[in-house]
Motif scaffolding. Structure first.
Motif, PDB file in Angstrom:
ATOM      1  N   ARG B 324       0.819  -1.205   0.000  1.00 47.87           N
ATOM      2  CA  ARG B 324       0.000   0.000   0.000  1.00 47.87           C
ATOM      3  C   ARG B 324       0.854   1.256   0.000  1.00 47.87           C
ATOM      4  O   ARG B 324       0.408   2.324   0.437  1.00 47.87           O
ATOM      5  N   ARG B 326       1.565   3.085  -2.414  1.00 42.94           N
ATOM      6  CA  ARG B 326       0.905   4.130  -3.184  1.00 42.94           C
ATOM      7  C   ARG B 326      -0.164   4.832  -2.348  1.00 42.94           C
ATOM      8  O   ARG B 326      -0.271   6.068  -2.359  1.00 42.94           O
ATOM      9  N   GLU B 327      -0.939   4.011  -1.611  1.00 39.48           N
ATOM     10  CA  GLU B 327      -1.969   4.606  -0.749  1.00 39.48           C
ATOM     11  C   GLU B 327      -1.337   5.561   0.260  1.00 39.48           C
ATOM     12  O   GLU B 327      -1.879   6.635   0.544  1.00 39.48           O
ATOM     13  N   ILE B 330      -0.618   8.720  -1.504  1.00 39.34           N
ATOM     14  CA  ILE B 330      -1.850   9.492  -1.725  1.00 39.34           C
ATOM     15  C   ILE B 330      -2.235  10.222  -0.442  1.00 39.34           C
ATOM     16  O   ILE B 330      -2.517  11.421  -0.437  1.00 39.34           O
ATOM     17  N   ARG B 331      -2.223   9.468   0.649  1.00 45.63           N
ATOM     18  CA  ARG B 331      -2.637  10.063   1.919  1.00 45.63           C
ATOM     19  C   ARG B 331      -1.716  11.207   2.316  1.00 45.63           C
ATOM     20  O   ARG B 331      -2.171  12.256   2.795  1.00 45.63           O
ATOM     21  N   ARG B 332      -0.421  10.997   2.083  1.00 43.88           N
ATOM     22  CA  ARG B 332       0.527  12.070   2.398  1.00 43.88           C
ATOM     23  C   ARG B 332       0.236  13.288   1.529  1.00 43.88           C
ATOM     24  O   ARG B 332       0.265  14.423   2.007  1.00 43.88           O
ATOM     25  N   ALA B 333      -0.047  13.057   0.241  1.00 43.81           N
ATOM     26  CA  ALA B 333      -0.326  14.179  -0.663  1.00 43.81           C
ATOM     27  C   ALA B 333      -1.585  14.916  -0.237  1.00 43.81           C
ATOM     28  O   ALA B 333      -1.703  16.124  -0.440  1.00 43.81           O
ATOM     29  N   PRO B 413       7.119  10.846   0.141  1.00 43.64           N
ATOM     30  CA  PRO B 413       5.812  10.897  -0.526  1.00 43.64           C
ATOM     31  C   PRO B 413       5.928  10.834  -2.047  1.00 43.64           C
ATOM     32  O   PRO B 413       5.113  10.209  -2.709  1.00 43.64           O
ATOM     33  N   LEU B 417       4.228   7.915  -4.245  1.00 45.10           N
ATOM     34  CA  LEU B 417       3.206   8.173  -5.260  1.00 45.10           C
ATOM     35  C   LEU B 417       3.576   7.542  -6.598  1.00 45.10           C
ATOM     36  O   LEU B 417       2.722   7.198  -7.394  1.00 45.10           O
TER      37      LEU B 417
END
Lengths: 258, 420
Positions: B324, B326-327, B330-333, B413, B417
């Protein structure tokens, strides 16, 4: 011969600004200068496309604009505040409060519903509640996804997923939307739908920065910023370019008549 | 705050549901760990409980001095068939004890085997000649009728009080009170009372109190004398008292009294080795100490299985974090701080192990019942042990989740990503 419009000063606030930004990567012995002195401004309501070949510094610029990376030297101001020296937590808040990310591959979280995906940015601001649900419903309606709040991303088409992503980017009322090849994974019809949606959002005062290598996408923006070798090559006002092109077309048409 | 936590747990569950089999298997590791902790402690608790109960039944404020048949190897050569073996406690010793410990209750006990008959029912059991304070010292209660009285002692009355089991054997259908029993061949005793059912373990003579008949000590001495024919060796044994029970006013005085008794009785009895002093309180404390040690060892052994479960959790969480990536990007972004990412994965690890812990509590509750049913081993599930096992399991999840969560939070991050 029309008189050229008088140069009126722009009073709209600057919401994102690069001041001589350098970003250098050290790769062993070599220093890669991904950005080498970039300055630019984005004002409220702008629609800016950033273009350039691969290696031009596009991605690096995107990362710094998005608060995911910091300049090596120079300043990056968001809403007038220099965020280039902020620590990780503060920079996370900048991302969470000031910037609305839209990605090429949508980047929805697969195990969450549309509603839960929409609430993710607000969750990190501690603002999930009845209000956030209302807002999610409103924005889902706004991007044309009303009634799909309980769907999983996998149950949606690519265009619909990107609409969710756009709604998610708007959830925290960001200073600007930052789109990274937002239509790169979509077919041309869907691409047009998404770009139309951007146009629809603009009257609401939404500011859009889109990084792309696709000229068709870029020409829908007001301005295109061309990057080359880590520097600004040129800034093209697409509106005047359009006008020029239309005028040229009109001229040739009238010429044909005469 | 609480709604945020609930939300995190709910979303954590959703993430775990992405890999149902994997999550279930990981949970099973904790499940068996917790179940074995609870089951092992239940077995340990059950085993020691019986012993502890026996010691408690003896009375924690009591000191018991018991006559013991001396080692016979020395006497075999000199003894003939008809010689009388004399040993054990004597009547005057009870008086001396009472003088030395005036605050205490001193009860003399004489025991012998006889058949008891009532009509067509009979039983061969233990007859206990004793005194009024016996009831108090042994902490027993009268169910029907009355206990022996001072008057019975003085008059050497032919009255008896019988244990609950004995009453049911001899009087299956009728009320025993007022009935006459035949003890031995010729001695008639009237039943004046029946005792409450005690359910205690058998005493040193092998008979439970519920099966005994109690008669006044004076009657016992007059009717049956001090001599017993040992049926197995066919020898006569002369013994005045089988036991002197000494009840102290409080448990604080037990230790001192025990030392006094040891010192007092040693000159007469130590050479022969014909008495034994039992201090239930000391036994109780010893047993409790052993139990604590035993439980500790069991808990440590069972904890090893929890450790293994914890390693399983760590393994799965590391895999989850990688999958995860990538997830996480995303969450960091979208504005997640490092602490948010750490929270998320700690909650997932905690939920994983707490679910296992919960199931383990269920299994840990059932397993001791099965052990009791199939192996007749007494088991006791203490809620504190259940709570302990559950808390340990949740803690294991969190502790073993720390490193994976830390790894997740410290990803770049941008790199995350880009991860496919």
């Amino acid at each position: 011969m029309q008189p050229s419009a008088p140069q009126t000063p722009d009073f709209r606030p600057i919401i994102a600004e690069f001041v001589d930004v350098h970003r250098h990567y050290v790769m062993g012995e070599n220093v890669v200068k991904a950005l080498n002195g970039v300055s630019m401004q984005v004002r409220k309501g702008d629609y800016l496309a950033i273009m350039g070949r691969s290696g031009s510094g596009k991605s690096t610029m995107l990362n710094i604009l998005g608060g995911l990376d910091r300049p090596t030297t120079g300043e990056y101001r968001v809403g007038g505040r220099d965020v280039s020296k902020l620590d990780d937590d503060a920079l996370s808040d900048v991302r969470g409060q000031e910037i609305g990310f839209i990605f090429q591959s949508f980047n929805l979280i697969q195990q969450l519903t549309v509603l839960e995906n929409l609430e993710v940015p607000l969750f990190y601001q501690g603002r999930v509640g009845a209000e956030s649900r209302q807002k999610a419903e409103y924005l889902a309606e706004r991007v044309g996804l009303g009634g799909r709040l309980e769907h999983k991303p996998m149950e949606l088409s690519g265009g619909q997923q990107q609409r969710v992503a756009i709604a998610r980017a708007l959830m925290n009322d960001p200073l600007f939307l930052l789109a990274d090849e937002a239509t790169g994974n979509l077919d041309s019809n869907t691409e047009q739908e998404i770009l139309n949606l951007f146009d629809d959002l603009r009257p609401d005062g939404v500011t859009i920065v889109i990084v792309t290598h696709n000229p068709k996408v870029a020409e829908r923006a007001d301005f295109t910023l061309w990057l080359k070798d880590g520097q600004v090559e040129k800034l093209v006002d697409n509106r005047t370019a359009e006008r020029d092109a239309a005028r040229a077309a009109g001229a040739s048409a009238s010429g044909g008549h005469s | 705050m609480i709604s945020d936590m609930m939300r995190m747990i709910r979303l954590g569950l959703k993430s775990l549901m992405l890999h149902k089999l994997r999550s279930t298997l990981t949970t099973a590791g904790i499940l068996f760990g917790v179940a074995s902790v609870i089951a092992m402690l239940a077995v340990g608790e059950g085993a020691s409980e019986e012993t502890l109960k026996r010691f408690r039944d003896m009375g924690v404020t009591n000191v018991l001095v018991r006559s013991k048949k001396p080692d016979e190897t020395q006497q075999t050569s000199s003894s003939s068939m008809m010689s009388i073996l004399g040993y054990g406690l004597l009547y005057p010793e009870a008086d001396r004890i009472q003088n030395l410990l005036p605050q205490s209750k001193v009860v003399r006990v004489r025991e012998f085997n006889r058949g008891i008959i009532h009509g067509e029912n009979w039983s061969s059991t233990m007859i206990v000649g004793t005194e009024v304070d016996f009831l108090d010292v042994t902490n027993m209660k009268v169910k029907e009728g009355r206990w022996l009285t001072e008057l019975d002692m003085v008059t050497q009355g032919n009255v008896c009080v019988i244990g609950e089991s004995l009453a049911r054997t001899l009087f299956p259908l009728s009320n025993p009170i007022g009935m006459t029993l035949l003890i031995g061949i010729e001695d008639r005793f009237q039943v004046v009372g029946v005792l409450d059912y005690q359910g205690r373990a058998a005493g040193p003579n092998g008979t439970t109190l519920d099966e005994c008949a109690f008669i006044p000590l004076s009657s016992s001495r007059r009717r049956f004398g001090d001599t017993i024919r040992n049926t197995s060796t066919n020898r006569f044994e002369a013994i005045e008292l089988h036991e002197i029970k000494v009840k102290l006013p409080s448990s604080a005085e037990v230790e001192g009294a025990a030392n006094v008794l040891r010192a007092m009785l040693a000159p007469a009895h130590a050479p022969k080795g014909d008495i034994e002093i039992t201090v239930p309180l000391e036994l109780l404390r010893e047993e409790e100490k052993q139990e604590a040690m035993f439980n500790l060892v069991l808990a440590v052994i069972a904890s090893i299985s929890l450790l293994v479960g914890g390693i399983g959790i760590m393994n799965v969480m590391l895999a989850t974090v990688t999958e995860r990536t990538r997830e996480i990007g995303i969450r960091r972004a979208l504005g997640a701080k490092k602490k948010h990412i750490i929270q998320q994965f700690l909650v997932e690890a905690g939920v994983l192990s707490a679910l296992g812990g919960l199931a383990g509590v269920g299994l840990g509750y059932i397993v001791p019942k099965l052990i009791t049913h199939f192996f007749h081993q007494n088991t006791i599930v203490l809620w504190i042990h259940v709570l302990l096992a559950f808390c340990i399991s949740a803690a294991v999840g969190v502790v073993f989740g720390i490193y994976p969560a830390w790894r997740a939070a410290n990803m770049d991050p941008v790199e995350a990503l880009r991860h496919e």
